[in-house]
Design an enzyme around this catalytic site. Structure first.
Site, short mmCIF file in Angstrom:
data_model
loop_
_atom_site.label_atom_id
_atom_site.label_comp_id
_atom_site.label_asym_id
_atom_site.label_seq_id
_atom_site.Cartn_x
_atom_site.Cartn_y
_atom_site.Cartn_z
N ARG A 102 1.97 -17.96 -11.87
CA ARG A 102 2.54 -16.62 -11.64
C ARG A 102 2.07 -15.66 -12.73
NH1 ARG A 102 7.08 -15.87 -13.82
NH2 ARG A 102 8.13 -17.71 -13.02
N TYR A 117 2.69 8.19 2.62
CA TYR A 117 2.76 7.01 3.49
C TYR A 117 4.24 6.64 3.72
CZ TYR A 117 2.99 2.04 4.47
OH TYR A 117 3.33 0.82 4.99
N ASP A 139 -2.76 7.11 -5.02
CA ASP A 139 -2.96 6.05 -4.03
C ASP A 139 -4.36 6.26 -3.45
OD1 ASP A 139 -3.08 4.49 -1.71
OD2 ASP A 139 -0.92 4.59 -1.41
N LYS A 176 -6.46 -2.84 3.26
CA LYS A 176 -7.31 -1.92 4.03
C LYS A 176 -8.78 -2.12 3.64
CE LYS A 176 -3.33 -0.52 5.66
NZ LYS A 176 -2.32 -0.57 4.68
C1 LIG Z 1 -1.90 4.84 1.86
C2 LIG Z 1 -1.13 3.55 1.88
N1 LIG Z 1 -0.58 3.09 0.75
C3 LIG Z 1 0.11 1.93 0.72
C4 LIG Z 1 0.31 1.18 1.85
C5 LIG Z 1 1.12 -0.09 1.80
O1 LIG Z 1 0.29 -1.19 1.78
P1 LIG Z 1 0.66 -2.65 2.36
O2 LIG Z 1 0.83 -2.52 3.81
O3 LIG Z 1 -0.50 -3.49 1.93
O4 LIG Z 1 1.94 -3.06 1.69
C6 LIG Z 1 -0.26 1.61 3.06
C7 LIG Z 1 -0.08 0.80 4.29
O5 LIG Z 1 -0.39 1.23 5.38
C8 LIG Z 1 -0.99 2.83 3.07
O6 LIG Z 1 -1.54 3.31 4.21
#
Ligand SMILES: Cc1ncc(COP(=O)(O)O)c(C=O)c1O
Length: 396
Positions: free
Chosen positions: A45, A97, A169, A194
């Site tokens: 971990r 998001y 982000d 992604k």
């Molecule tokens: C811009 C953005 N940030 C964060 C996330 C969250 O990521 P995760 O689904 O891997 O937890 C997403 C998910 O769609 C996203 O589109």
């Protein structure tokens, strides 16, 4: 040396065996010579060599000092928010998001962390929305799903002057296109689910910091709260990164072609893509990133949820699914899927109209994708096929 060459050669050859692919250290613990005397790892971990290889790689790609890999993008976001304490405020981009919105409002507000929102496409709005309690500015650029662009450099200057942190982000752009830390941001987060992973086969998150001390604080939370990425998924993200530049190049060029096609279609109202000259912040996108990404959104002249649902259930190549950034093209209806947790009035005010459809352009031939869209417009216009109104479950 080009960035592509640099990426490929930043992935280490295993010093023990010479393995050209990073080994998967599928182990929970590491044998010690004496208590506290070990080969750099004691418990998986706290640290694992496969995860460490990914963390070092992504820190290099984002031009940061510390990289950390988490079990999901939301876990990465969560680890950053843990830097704050009760009474602190976050200033976030208004069409954030949906999952981040839910985390901020339904988890952290009850611990006394308040979130304010601003349209960050104009840095002045960010400046005006700051309060003495703002400790963290949170932007996505491009945003999900309206592809709004914020000027990272201008907002970083505002953050410095206010003595608060700027977190970007960078999921939609990826480090192949944009490096926020080089533009003055303090922290970058990713849903590595992604583009970094790139094959729609894992859930993962990344945090990278510029400052080693800040990175050490977040690393403490990674270990203390335990939301780590597994060795196998770390290996999958490394393998995804190996082809990141090549994939992103193709995503960008096909997305540009699709966006230009949509702009000319009579059933389409608005097209959201930073690569279009009509995009309000096209110049800033051009200044701060090497390309405009693989996501295109659009609204219909018939601005109803029903029309959008009819569209998203009739494409053939574009598959209806949450997520984005993989090799197969996907589409979704944010009002009923990714952004369902955002109240409708707030969602519409942020530009996410009832008929807005988000496309994730995959690696198929652009012409085939355009044909699929063209056929779908014909189908919904002639009402040959009735909408298969699906019951959507909000899984994100
Ligand atoms: C811009 C953005 N940030 C964060 C996330 C969250 O990521 P995760 O689904 O891997 O937890 C997403 C998910 O769609 C996203 O589109």
């Amino acid at each position: 040396m080009s960035t592509a060459t640099q990426i490929i050669h930043s992935i280490p050859v295993d010093p023990l065996t010479g393995a050209i692919s990073v080994p998967i250290y599928q182990t929970s613990t590491f044998v010690q010579d004496a208590p506290g005397v070990n080969k750099g790892y004691d418990y998986a971990r706290s640290g694992n060599p496969t995860r460490a290889a990914l963390e070092t790689l992504i820190a290099q790609l984002e031009n940061g000092s510390v990289g950390l890999a988490f079990g999901s993008g939301l876990a990465a976001i969560d680890a950053v928010i843990k830097l704050l304490k009760s009474g602190d405020e976050i200033l976030a981009v208004d069409d954030i998001y949906g999952g981040a919105f839910r985390l901020f409002t339904q988890v952290y507000e009850k611990f006394g962390i308040t979130v304010n929102y601003a349209d960050a496409t104009n840095a002045e709005n960010v400046f005006n929305a700051l309060t003495p309690k703002t400790k963290l500015i949170w932007i996505e650029t491009p945003t999900n799903p309206t592809l709004k662009i914020s000027d990272i450099q201008a907002i970083a200057k505002i953050a410095k002057a206010q003595n608060c942190l700027l977190c970007v982000d960078n999921t939609f752009a990826s480090p192949a296109l944009q490096q926020p830390l080089s533009l003055g941001a303090d922290i970058v987060v990713h849903s590595a689910t992604k583009y970094l992973g790139g094959h729609s086969d894992l859930i993962a998150g990344i945090v990278v910091t510029k400052d080693p001390e800040l990175g050490a604080k977040i690393k403490f939370y990674q270990n203390a709260c335990g939301n780590i990425l597994s060795p196998f998924d770390s290996w999958l993200v490394i393998r995804g990164i190996e082809t990141l530049h090549l994939r992103i190049k193709q995503h960008c060029s096909s997305a540009q072609a699709v966006a230009e096609f949509l702009e000319t279609h009579p059933a389409v109202d608005k097209v959201f893509y930073p690569g279009l000259k009509s995009h309000p912040n096209h110049d800033i996108a051009k200044k701060q990133s090497k390309g405009f990404g693989g996501i295109v959104s659009f609204t219909l002249k018939n601005d109803t949820e029903e029309a959008a649902i009819s569209f998203v259930t009739n494409t053939k190549l574009f598959k209806l699914a949450e997520s984005l950034g993989g090799i197969k093209s996907l589409l979704c209806h944010p009002a009923n899927m990714t952004h369902k947790t955002i109240p409708a009035t707030k969602r519409r005010a942020a530009g996410v109209a009832d008929s807005l459809i988000r496309l994730s352009i995959g690696l198929e031939d652009a012409e085939d994708l355009i044909n699929d869209l063209e056929n779908t417009f014909e189908i919904i216009q002639t009402s040959k096929v009735k909408s298969k109104k699906a019951e959507y479950v909000n899984r994100q």
